[in-house]
Design a protein around this motif. Sequence first.
Motif, PDB file in Angstrom:
ATOM      1  N   GLU A 418      -0.265  -9.041   6.064  1.00 26.83           N
ATOM      2  CA  GLU A 418       0.939  -8.299   5.884  1.00 26.83           C
ATOM      3  C   GLU A 418       0.836  -7.113   4.604  1.00 26.83           C
ATOM      4  O   GLU A 418       0.102  -7.347   3.763  1.00 26.83           O
ATOM      5  N   ALA A 419       1.469  -6.178   4.820  1.00 23.46           N
ATOM      6  CA  ALA A 419       1.354  -4.986   3.891  1.00 23.46           C
ATOM      7  C   ALA A 419       2.566  -4.395   3.889  1.00 23.46           C
ATOM      8  O   ALA A 419       3.598  -4.435   4.654  1.00 23.46           O
ATOM      9  N   MET A 420       3.079  -3.686   2.567  1.00 20.43           N
ATOM     10  CA  MET A 420       4.044  -2.917   2.357  1.00 20.43           C
ATOM     11  C   MET A 420       3.833  -1.388   2.833  1.00 20.43           C
ATOM     12  O   MET A 420       2.981  -1.025   1.910  1.00 20.43           O
ATOM     13  N   VAL A 421       4.422  -0.858   3.834  1.00 20.47           N
ATOM     14  CA  VAL A 421       4.115   0.625   3.840  1.00 20.47           C
ATOM     15  C   VAL A 421       5.269   1.151   4.764  1.00 20.47           C
ATOM     16  O   VAL A 421       5.893   0.388   5.544  1.00 20.47           O
ATOM     17  N   ASP A 422       5.450   2.687   4.572  1.00 24.28           N
ATOM     18  CA  ASP A 422       6.280   3.245   5.508  1.00 24.28           C
ATOM     19  C   ASP A 422       5.668   3.297   6.898  1.00 24.28           C
ATOM     20  O   ASP A 422       4.678   3.944   7.178  1.00 24.28           O
ATOM     21  N   PRO A 423       6.197   2.617   8.047  1.00 15.59           N
ATOM     22  CA  PRO A 423       5.430   2.553   9.512  1.00 15.59           C
ATOM     23  C   PRO A 423       5.437   3.948  10.165  1.00 15.59           C
ATOM     24  O   PRO A 423       4.483   4.356  10.509  1.00 15.59           O
ATOM     25  N   GLN A 424       6.278   4.719   9.728  1.00 16.78           N
ATOM     26  CA  GLN A 424       6.463   6.215  10.132  1.00 16.78           C
ATOM     27  C   GLN A 424       5.284   7.021   9.453  1.00 16.78           C
ATOM     28  O   GLN A 424       4.416   7.721  10.069  1.00 16.78           O
ATOM     29  N   ILE A 526      -7.998   3.142   4.672  1.00 19.56           N
ATOM     30  CA  ILE A 526      -6.558   3.166   3.772  1.00 19.56           C
ATOM     31  C   ILE A 526      -6.460   1.622   3.302  1.00 19.56           C
ATOM     32  O   ILE A 526      -6.572   0.797   3.900  1.00 19.56           O
ATOM     33  N   THR A 527      -6.191   1.742   1.891  1.00 15.39           N
ATOM     34  CA  THR A 527      -6.115   0.541   1.048  1.00 15.39           C
ATOM     35  C   THR A 527      -4.612   0.371   0.941  1.00 15.39           C
ATOM     36  O   THR A 527      -3.897   1.300   0.341  1.00 15.39           O
ATOM     37  N   LEU A 528      -3.846  -0.645   1.559  1.00 13.91           N
ATOM     38  CA  LEU A 528      -2.608  -0.827   1.565  1.00 13.91           C
ATOM     39  C   LEU A 528      -1.992  -1.699   0.377  1.00 13.91           C
ATOM     40  O   LEU A 528      -2.808  -2.519  -0.303  1.00 13.91           O
ATOM     41  N   THR A 529      -0.844  -1.552  -0.018  1.00 11.17           N
ATOM     42  CA  THR A 529      -0.326  -2.561  -0.935  1.00 11.17           C
ATOM     43  C   THR A 529       0.238  -3.871  -0.287  1.00 11.17           C
ATOM     44  O   THR A 529       0.774  -3.929   0.646  1.00 11.17           O
ATOM     45  N   PRO A 530      -0.154  -5.085  -0.753  1.00  8.90           N
ATOM     46  CA  PRO A 530      -0.079  -6.281  -0.356  1.00  8.90           C
ATOM     47  C   PRO A 530       1.435  -6.590  -0.180  1.00  8.90           C
ATOM     48  O   PRO A 530       2.324  -6.161  -1.069  1.00  8.90           O
ATOM     49  N   ALA A 531       2.097  -7.411   0.819  1.00 11.19           N
ATOM     50  CA  ALA A 531       3.422  -7.528   0.733  1.00 11.19           C
ATOM     51  C   ALA A 531       3.891  -8.266  -0.476  1.00 11.19           C
ATOM     52  O   ALA A 531       3.167  -9.160  -0.867  1.00 11.19           O
ATOM     53  N   GLY A 532       5.097  -7.811  -0.807  1.00 12.83           N
ATOM     54  CA  GLY A 532       5.742  -8.365  -2.007  1.00 12.83           C
ATOM     55  C   GLY A 532       5.588  -7.942  -3.254  1.00 12.83           C
ATOM     56  O   GLY A 532       5.956  -7.909  -4.315  1.00 12.83           O
ATOM     57  N   THR A 533       4.431  -7.035  -3.340  1.00  7.93           N
ATOM     58  CA  THR A 533       3.999  -6.093  -4.588  1.00  7.93           C
ATOM     59  C   THR A 533       4.804  -5.300  -5.122  1.00  7.93           C
ATOM     60  O   THR A 533       5.297  -5.404  -6.364  1.00  7.93           O
ATOM     61  N   LEU A 534       5.264  -4.442  -4.185  1.00  4.30           N
ATOM     62  CA  LEU A 534       6.170  -3.619  -4.614  1.00  4.30           C
ATOM     63  C   LEU A 534       7.427  -4.178  -5.022  1.00  4.30           C
ATOM     64  O   LEU A 534       8.026  -3.706  -5.992  1.00  4.30           O
ATOM     65  N   LEU A 535       7.920  -5.341  -4.400  1.00  5.65           N
ATOM     66  CA  LEU A 535       9.158  -5.751  -4.636  1.00  5.65           C
ATOM     67  C   LEU A 535       8.976  -6.364  -6.198  1.00  5.65           C
ATOM     68  O   LEU A 535       9.986  -6.283  -7.012  1.00  5.65           O
ATOM     69  N   ALA A 536       7.668  -6.948  -6.472  1.00  2.00           N
ATOM     70  CA  ALA A 536       7.735  -7.827  -7.626  1.00  2.00           C
ATOM     71  C   ALA A 536       7.761  -6.672  -8.813  1.00  2.00           C
ATOM     72  O   ALA A 536       8.064  -6.880  -9.781  1.00  2.00           O
TER      73      ALA A 536
END
Length: 544
Positions: A418-424, A526-536
């Motif tokens: 899971e990752a946090m990213v804009d799908p578009q 592409i190194t993505l942000t793990p899910a939950g990191t942006l929210l935290a």
Amino acid sequence: MTAGPNVQSTAASPGDITRRELYFFNLYRCLEAVVYAGLVFSPFAVEWVRVTRPMLGQVAAVIYIVIAIALLVGTERLRARLAGTISSSLLIDIVAASLVLIALSGHSLVPMMLLVNVGIAALLLPHRAYVFAMIAAIGVTVPYLFDSMAGGPASSGVEVIVIVVAYFIVAALLRYLGGHMRAAEDLAAQRGVDLLNLEQINDLIIQRMKTGVLLVDRANHILRINESAWHLIGNPPPGQRELGSVAAELSRRLYHWRHTGKSDQTAVALAHDVPEVIPRFTRLAPNDDTNVLIFLDDTSLLSRRAEELTLSSLGRLSASIAHEIRNPLAAIRYSAQLLAESPELNAEDKRLVDIINNHCTRANDVVENILQLSRRERSRPETIDLNAWVLAFVEDYKQSNDLGQDQLRAVTHNRRLEAMVDPQHLQQVMWNLVQNALRYGRQPNQPARVTVVARLAVDKGPPLLEVIDRGPGIPPKVAAQIFEPFYTTHEYGTGLGLYLAKQMSEASQASLEYVPVAGGGACFRITLTPAGTLLASRITPQSA
């Protein structure tokens, strides 16, 4: 389910028109043969008919009748070889007319009837019109010469000359008319194809519209429905077409609108687990409730559209400047294309025109990329499963592009990523990277082999997306500059593709980098942000 009523074309095709013309030509030939038979078989020769060689005329008339009937019966089969059929049948007409003229010692009715044959043949085959006129002229001249040499009564030379001139005049006029008729038939056929293509395009557009569209008759029976409407009313069975059964609330609002003329504009969910919609109703014809068109506006789409309109206003200035550049650029390109059609250009001038066209295309690509920069939307990151996303992306790319012998495959992780990213944004970035890999990441004279990988950097590390090819790789000096704007090593590149990809990645708090591959090849990671990191990070207070 189809989106609109089917339109039946009633216009006759060029093939039907040709068949009808050939049929009437053969029908006229039968009439002509009957007239010839009446002239040579008449037991009571009238004053203006004199049969001097009855046996010749009777044999020619009988054979001509048989041939004329055979041609009429075989119209459909003979149409496959139109040019040969018309030429040979006209030759038979001329021979028959010549023999009848010899039998009658000349008669003005026979050459006049043959005039119609020449005209129809010239109409159907314009490029042979003068040949037909020439053969017909010979056909009516031979009996005149034959009777003159035999010492019998014959038509006057002036009459024969007038008939010959008439053949050429009719051939010229109907040749001109036939050419225009063919052009009109071709244009009509092309217009028919264009209309059919337009109908298919309209049907496809309506099917893919985000707004739901339904066509309902007076009995609340669904006649047409597009994909969006089908989803918005809860995906009913294809055979279920009663509006009251599949969407009772929508049927109630339609009933209220039909009797009061007022529409309820409040949002409503027409089924479980579907977005709320605002129904709108309109008649196909004024004061006619036979068929009603229903539009279902998805409220979530309306909100997103409002945000998109707000963001798009930021790029209006850049767009206006780009349009100002496009206008003279289009004029230059159009002028170059016209110049290229000139027959007086030598090879060197044509090469210069090609250079102009190529650079116009390149300048237009630059304008498009600048417009994309100005229209870039803000990132809307959300949690996605990279494994499922990569598999869907590769499948979508294969369906949208003909890869030929090139290979594109997906490699996923053995556990959920899971990752946090804009799908578009991620879609645009990956599309650009895969296109570059397929275009440049290949060995000479070999198909490209591209792999899209979803994995973790290390245990509990950030999720990664990689586009790997087995091409020659990128030299270190070039790799240090590939993400700079307007830097390109390709003759017609703009140097903005990788720059835009990097900017979109960073907008989603991801990073894009180039990694050499051992043994040859290139890897864009592409190194993505793990899910939950942006929210935290958003809820963690800043330390003083």
